[in-house]
Design a protein around this motif. Structure first.
Motif, PDB file in Angstrom:
ATOM      1  N   ARG A  20     -35.357  -3.098  -1.052  1.00  0.00           N
ATOM      2  CA  ARG A  20     -36.541  -2.520  -0.427  1.00  0.00           C
ATOM      3  C   ARG A  20     -36.657  -1.024  -0.689  1.00  0.00           C
ATOM      4  O   ARG A  20     -37.768  -0.498  -0.864  1.00  0.00           O
ATOM      5  CB  ARG A  20     -36.538  -2.795   1.080  1.00  0.00           C
ATOM      6  CG  ARG A  20     -37.877  -2.530   1.753  1.00  0.00           C
ATOM      7  CD  ARG A  20     -38.993  -3.335   1.116  1.00  0.00           C
ATOM      8  NE  ARG A  20     -40.223  -3.334   1.898  1.00  0.00           N
ATOM      9  CZ  ARG A  20     -41.348  -3.892   1.486  1.00  0.00           C
ATOM     10  NH1 ARG A  20     -41.391  -4.509   0.310  1.00  0.00           N
ATOM     11  NH2 ARG A  20     -42.432  -3.862   2.244  1.00  0.00           N
ATOM     12  N   ALA A 130     -40.607  -3.580  16.743  1.00  0.00           N
ATOM     13  CA  ALA A 130     -41.269  -3.105  15.525  1.00  0.00           C
ATOM     14  C   ALA A 130     -40.299  -2.306  14.650  1.00  0.00           C
ATOM     15  O   ALA A 130     -40.468  -2.246  13.430  1.00  0.00           O
ATOM     16  CB  ALA A 130     -42.475  -2.251  15.880  1.00  0.00           C
ATOM     17  N   PRO A 133     -36.247  -5.640  14.596  1.00  0.00           N
ATOM     18  CA  PRO A 133     -36.612  -7.015  14.943  1.00  0.00           C
ATOM     19  C   PRO A 133     -35.454  -7.747  15.618  1.00  0.00           C
ATOM     20  O   PRO A 133     -34.281  -7.409  15.391  1.00  0.00           O
ATOM     21  CB  PRO A 133     -36.959  -7.640  13.582  1.00  0.00           C
ATOM     22  CG  PRO A 133     -37.328  -6.479  12.715  1.00  0.00           C
ATOM     23  CD  PRO A 133     -36.440  -5.347  13.172  1.00  0.00           C
ATOM     24  N   GLU A 218     -37.479 -11.001   5.115  1.00  0.00           N
ATOM     25  CA  GLU A 218     -38.608 -10.451   5.877  1.00  0.00           C
ATOM     26  C   GLU A 218     -38.125  -9.468   6.931  1.00  0.00           C
ATOM     27  O   GLU A 218     -38.699  -8.374   7.086  1.00  0.00           O
ATOM     28  CB  GLU A 218     -39.395 -11.585   6.529  1.00  0.00           C
ATOM     29  CG  GLU A 218     -40.569 -11.113   7.367  1.00  0.00           C
ATOM     30  CD  GLU A 218     -41.317 -12.249   8.054  1.00  0.00           C
ATOM     31  OE1 GLU A 218     -42.250 -11.944   8.811  1.00  0.00           O
ATOM     32  OE2 GLU A 218     -40.963 -13.424   7.830  1.00  0.00           O
ATOM     33  N   ASN A 219     -37.083  -9.830   7.671  1.00  0.00           N
ATOM     34  CA  ASN A 219     -36.567  -8.940   8.709  1.00  0.00           C
ATOM     35  C   ASN A 219     -36.010  -7.651   8.122  1.00  0.00           C
ATOM     36  O   ASN A 219     -36.235  -6.552   8.654  1.00  0.00           O
ATOM     37  CB  ASN A 219     -35.482  -9.654   9.518  1.00  0.00           C
ATOM     38  CG  ASN A 219     -36.039 -10.662  10.504  1.00  0.00           C
ATOM     39  OD1 ASN A 219     -37.200 -10.561  10.907  1.00  0.00           O
ATOM     40  ND2 ASN A 219     -35.240 -11.635  10.890  1.00  0.00           N
ATOM     41  N   TYR A 221     -36.788  -6.183   5.267  1.00  0.00           N
ATOM     42  CA  TYR A 221     -37.871  -5.336   4.747  1.00  0.00           C
ATOM     43  C   TYR A 221     -38.622  -4.663   5.886  1.00  0.00           C
ATOM     44  O   TYR A 221     -38.993  -3.487   5.790  1.00  0.00           O
ATOM     45  CB  TYR A 221     -38.823  -6.162   3.894  1.00  0.00           C
ATOM     46  CG  TYR A 221     -38.303  -6.532   2.521  1.00  0.00           C
ATOM     47  CD1 TYR A 221     -36.969  -6.291   2.160  1.00  0.00           C
ATOM     48  CD2 TYR A 221     -39.120  -7.141   1.582  1.00  0.00           C
ATOM     49  CE1 TYR A 221     -36.487  -6.637   0.907  1.00  0.00           C
ATOM     50  CE2 TYR A 221     -38.648  -7.487   0.317  1.00  0.00           C
ATOM     51  CZ  TYR A 221     -37.332  -7.230  -0.008  1.00  0.00           C
ATOM     52  OH  TYR A 221     -36.863  -7.565  -1.261  1.00  0.00           O
ATOM     53  N   ARG A 222     -38.837  -5.390   6.985  1.00  0.00           N
ATOM     54  CA  ARG A 222     -39.502  -4.795   8.146  1.00  0.00           C
ATOM     55  C   ARG A 222     -38.675  -3.644   8.706  1.00  0.00           C
ATOM     56  O   ARG A 222     -39.216  -2.588   9.066  1.00  0.00           O
ATOM     57  CB  ARG A 222     -39.733  -5.851   9.239  1.00  0.00           C
ATOM     58  CG  ARG A 222     -40.843  -6.847   8.948  1.00  0.00           C
ATOM     59  CD  ARG A 222     -40.900  -7.900  10.037  1.00  0.00           C
ATOM     60  NE  ARG A 222     -41.110  -7.314  11.363  1.00  0.00           N
ATOM     61  CZ  ARG A 222     -40.873  -7.975  12.505  1.00  0.00           C
ATOM     62  NH1 ARG A 222     -40.416  -9.218  12.475  1.00  0.00           N
ATOM     63  NH2 ARG A 222     -41.106  -7.380  13.652  1.00  0.00           N
ATOM     64  N   ASP A 225     -38.787  -0.652   6.242  1.00  0.00           N
ATOM     65  CA  ASP A 225     -40.109  -0.020   6.304  1.00  0.00           C
ATOM     66  C   ASP A 225     -40.269   0.807   7.571  1.00  0.00           C
ATOM     67  O   ASP A 225     -40.759   1.946   7.538  1.00  0.00           O
ATOM     68  CB  ASP A 225     -41.207  -1.081   6.240  1.00  0.00           C
ATOM     69  CG  ASP A 225     -41.383  -1.676   4.855  1.00  0.00           C
ATOM     70  OD1 ASP A 225     -40.848  -1.105   3.879  1.00  0.00           O
ATOM     71  OD2 ASP A 225     -42.041  -2.727   4.740  1.00  0.00           O
ATOM     72  N   ALA A 226     -39.870   0.246   8.701  1.00  0.00           N
ATOM     73  CA  ALA A 226     -40.003   0.973   9.960  1.00  0.00           C
ATOM     74  C   ALA A 226     -39.090   2.195   9.984  1.00  0.00           C
ATOM     75  O   ALA A 226     -39.469   3.256  10.500  1.00  0.00           O
ATOM     76  CB  ALA A 226     -39.692   0.046  11.134  1.00  0.00           C
TER      77      ALA A 226
END
Length: 236
Positions: A20, A130, A133, A218-219, A221-222, A225-226
């Motif tokens: 990522r 957010a 996660p 997914e987790n 990358y979230r 990103d955050a």
């Protein structure tokens, strides 16, 4: 943008976190502290670079304890100095498992043995889903952080603090970087014996990791990103 990624040994790769960061435009320099042939005797000499000049520092996991002077005493002081100076200079640090324990130690917290080891995919309680996660996240650790004064705990479970934030640095006890290949290497390099002592089937753990890969990606990358958008570069 330049990221310094500290890989303590060849088994623990940056995985999904590294993927990522590259997708987000980071060029990272990967430092391996303990070479493969010294995996079982990791008391090596290692010179860490200066903290300035980097846009981000990531400290990955390791199978050892930050406080084990006979194992990591020859190099852990250099890493703690690097993380402390990076934080002092405002360079964001992301610490993962052992890296989180190194970060908390560098900033004035402590590390202690956890009441029980955690190995496997588990959910966590989070105050800020957010940013962190709830998972499930891959866990593989036997120590826990006591976060430094002034840090804000953002996630936890019954075993330990699972995430803490201090300024623009973030420590997570779990493994957002974990891929099936990484878990396979952990199992092959001593993890199978640890699993057996806890009544865990290591092959089932690897299969579970394969099944979890889309959710884990997914987790992860979230979270990255955050971290980049809210912790590293918060809106003003």
């Amino acid at each position: 943008m330049r990221a310094l990624v500290i890989q303590h040994e060849h088994v623990s790769a940056p995985g999904l976190v590294g993927d990522r960061l590259v997708q987000r435009g980071y060029e990272f320099t990967l430092l391996t502290v303990v070479p493969e042939e010294r995996h079982h005797t990791p008391d090596v000499r290692f010179d860490f670079p200066e903290a300035d000049g980097w846009d981000l520092v990531v400290s990955l996991g390791a199978p050892w304890s930050v406080y084990d002077e006979t194992t990591v005493g020859s190099w852990i002081g250099g890493e703690l100095a690097l993380l402390r100076m990076a934080h002092h200079l405002g360079i964001p640090v992301l610490g993962i498992c052992f890296g989180a324990q190194a970060l908390t130690t560098a900033l004035g917290g402590t590390v202690e043995a956890a009441p029980r080891p955690e190995i496997g995919w588990t959910g966590i309680d989070t105050d800020d889903p957010a940013l962190i996660p709830p998972g499930p996240w891959m866990q593989w650790h036997h120590d826990r952080c006591v976060p430094p004064p002034g840090a804000r705990e953002t996630a936890r479970n019954t075993v330990c603090t699972q995430a803490f934030r201090m300024g623009n640095s973030l420590g997570v006890q779990f493994h957002p970087e974990a891929t099936p290949a990484v878990v396979r290497r952990w199992v092959d390099f001593g993890g199978a014996e640890q699993c057996a002592r806890l009544g865990i089937d290591p092959e089932e753990l690897v299969e579970r990791s394969r099944a979890m890969e889309p959710v884990a990606r997914e987790n992860a990358y979230r979270l990255v990103d955050a971290f980049l958008d809210r912790v590293v570069s918060p809106a003003r």
